[in-house]
Design an enzyme around this catalytic site. Structure first.
Site, short mmCIF file in Angstrom:
data_model
loop_
_atom_site.label_atom_id
_atom_site.label_comp_id
_atom_site.label_asym_id
_atom_site.label_seq_id
_atom_site.Cartn_x
_atom_site.Cartn_y
_atom_site.Cartn_z
N ARG A 131 0.81 -1.22 0.00
CA ARG A 131 0.00 0.00 0.00
C ARG A 131 0.85 1.28 0.00
O ARG A 131 0.57 2.20 -0.77
CB ARG A 131 -0.94 0.00 1.22
CG ARG A 131 -2.20 -0.85 1.03
CD ARG A 131 -2.67 -1.42 2.34
NE ARG A 131 -1.71 -2.38 2.84
CZ ARG A 131 -1.67 -3.67 2.46
NH1 ARG A 131 -2.55 -4.11 1.59
NH2 ARG A 131 -0.76 -4.50 2.93
N THR A 132 1.86 1.34 0.85
CA THR A 132 2.62 2.59 0.96
C THR A 132 3.36 2.90 -0.33
O THR A 132 3.27 4.00 -0.87
CB THR A 132 3.59 2.52 2.14
OG1 THR A 132 2.87 2.24 3.34
CG2 THR A 132 4.34 3.83 2.30
N LYS A 161 25.93 -4.45 -1.45
CA LYS A 161 27.39 -4.46 -1.56
C LYS A 161 28.05 -3.75 -0.39
O LYS A 161 29.27 -3.63 -0.35
CB LYS A 161 27.81 -3.77 -2.87
CG LYS A 161 27.21 -4.38 -4.13
CD LYS A 161 27.57 -3.55 -5.34
CE LYS A 161 26.90 -4.09 -6.60
NZ LYS A 161 27.21 -3.25 -7.79
N ARG A 182 11.64 3.85 2.97
CA ARG A 182 11.29 2.88 4.01
C ARG A 182 12.54 2.09 4.35
O ARG A 182 13.24 1.62 3.45
CB ARG A 182 10.18 1.93 3.56
CG ARG A 182 10.00 0.75 4.54
CD ARG A 182 8.74 -0.03 4.30
NE ARG A 182 7.56 0.75 4.67
CZ ARG A 182 6.33 0.27 4.66
NH1 ARG A 182 6.12 -0.99 4.30
NH2 ARG A 182 5.31 1.02 5.00
N HIS A 210 5.79 5.89 11.34
CA HIS A 210 5.22 5.85 9.99
C HIS A 210 4.27 7.05 9.88
O HIS A 210 3.06 6.90 9.91
CB HIS A 210 4.45 4.54 9.81
CG HIS A 210 4.16 4.17 8.39
ND1 HIS A 210 4.28 5.07 7.34
CD2 HIS A 210 3.71 3.01 7.83
CE1 HIS A 210 3.94 4.46 6.22
NE2 HIS A 210 3.59 3.22 6.48
#
Length: 385
Positions: A131-132, A161, A182, A210
């Site tokens: 959703r986000t 890496k 995120r 959030h």
């Protein structure tokens, strides 16, 4: 007026293109320069964040046509890092723009908005998201912008890496006008914002916060219940690891006469920092083990899943917590008729599917509201009201 500069950065370049405010959008990042911050406090601003006099590249000509409230919102938003940074005036402005975005989205099938034409948004997601990530990308495209995306930056970027987050941010900001991040570490968004010269939006940082979810949650409560003052809210499920409930608690504390009930298994109780914050803000809260009793008193039941990914090797704790509190027909039977059930999604078994058909089940409407809130944020951050 002299343009303020950060001590550690060179002054921004002088714009060399002509702006056209009447067109509803502004040309490329080259015209965005630093604006002075109005004399408003920014709550909970850490020294690691940009100083209050410094904000990222922005469409400078937009300030001439903005109302005082819109200018306040667009400038105060420099980055979106935590729920505490918003005051009620800015929240009202964001919600007004979100309502406008509902109309924009309805018309987008036959008419392509050009509000963010020429702008590029980079989405850096080091944790899974449906959703986000998709709502941010849809928001940008609905407004005419473009998207650079990394669906799994932890595995399919140079982070695999060993590249540091700071180096990744410095690189990606050279390709884009705004970054949506995120990350699996609490505080990662703050580090990114301290590094970048373009706006950074926290799309979830581990068990931290959030903030855009909290914005859409409060917007949903307003749309569903019709008010925000005087709300009784039940937070249910994984309250220790759930960044959504932490951000929601911070944000709903901006309103008056709020009562919050915490309903959770012992191993995932709400942490003391949130309880202490609520107490400091005069918000009444109570812990309970009786979901049916709490549901009978609440305007909103906010259910969350038990987050297995946060337990590591403590699988016994996860199994002890899972399935203890479930929203089902019994809960619907005691829930007031005007109340709603919300969930940040995804759900597992903590809301039974037979609840979905009840009009008080608001979680899919809640998810759709995420599109409007994120459209509003992108517009305010990049071009203002």
């Amino acid at each position: 007026m002299e343009t303020p500069t950060r001590p550690d950065r060179k002054p921004p370049p002088t714009p060399n293109k002509t702006l056209n405010p009447s067109s509803g959008h502004f040309p490329m990042a080259a015209v965005r320069v630093t604006l002075p911050h109005p004399l408003l406090p920014t709550p909970s601003r850490s020294p690691q964040l940009k100083p209050s006099s410094y904000y990222p590249r922005r469409a400078v000509a937009a300030s001439a046509s903005l109302s005082p409230s819109a200018l306040r919102a667009s400038l105060q938003l420099g980055d979106v890092i935590e729920a505490q940074q918003f005051d009620r005036q800015v929240l009202n402005e964001i919600f007004e723009v979100a309502r406008e975005m509902e109309a924009v989205e309805r018309c987008s099938h036959g008419f392509r908005s050009r509000v963010l034409e020429g702008y590029l948004m980079a989405t850096l997601f080091y944790e899974p998201s449906t959703r986000t990530r998709l709502s941010f990308e849809a928001a940008m495209r609905r407004l005419g912008g473009e998207v650079l995306t990394t669906e799994n930056a932890r595995e399919f970027s140079s982070a695999a890496k060993g590249e540091t987050l700071e180096d990744t941010i410095r690189t990606v900001e050279g390709y884009s006008d705004i970054i949506v991040l995120r990350h699996f570490e609490s505080g990662a968004a703050r580090r990114a914002a301290a590094t970048a010269e373009i706006p950074v939006i926290n799309a979830g940082d581990g068990p931290g916060q959030h903030p855009t979810q909290a914005l859409l949650d409060v917007y949903t409560i307003k749309r569903e219940i019709g008010r925000l003052d005087g709300i009784k809210l039940g937070l249910v499920g994984d309250l220790a690891n759930g960044r959504t409930v932490r951000s929601l608690a911070y944000l709903i504390a901006k309103y008056q006469n709020i009562k919050i009930y915490f309903v959770s298994p012992d191993v995932v109780k709400m942490k003391d920092d949130i309880k202490e914050y609520l107490t400091s803000q005069g918000v009444e809260w109570e812990e309970s083990s009786d979901l049916l009793d709490v549901a009978s008193k609440c305007d909103v039941i906010y259910q969350t899943r038990i987050q297995k990914e946060r337990f590591g090797e403590r699988i016994d704790h996860y199994e002890a917590a899972r399935g203890k509190y479930i929203v089902d027909k019994k809960v619907l039977g005691v829930l007031p008729k005007h109340a709603v059930i919300m969930h940040p999604l995804p759900r597992l078994d903590e809301i039974t599917v037979d609840v979905d058909s009840d009009p008080r089940a608001a979680y899919f409407r809640q998810a759709k509201n995420g599109l409007y809130i994120r459209m509003a944020l992108l517009k305010l951050l990049l071009v203002g009201r």
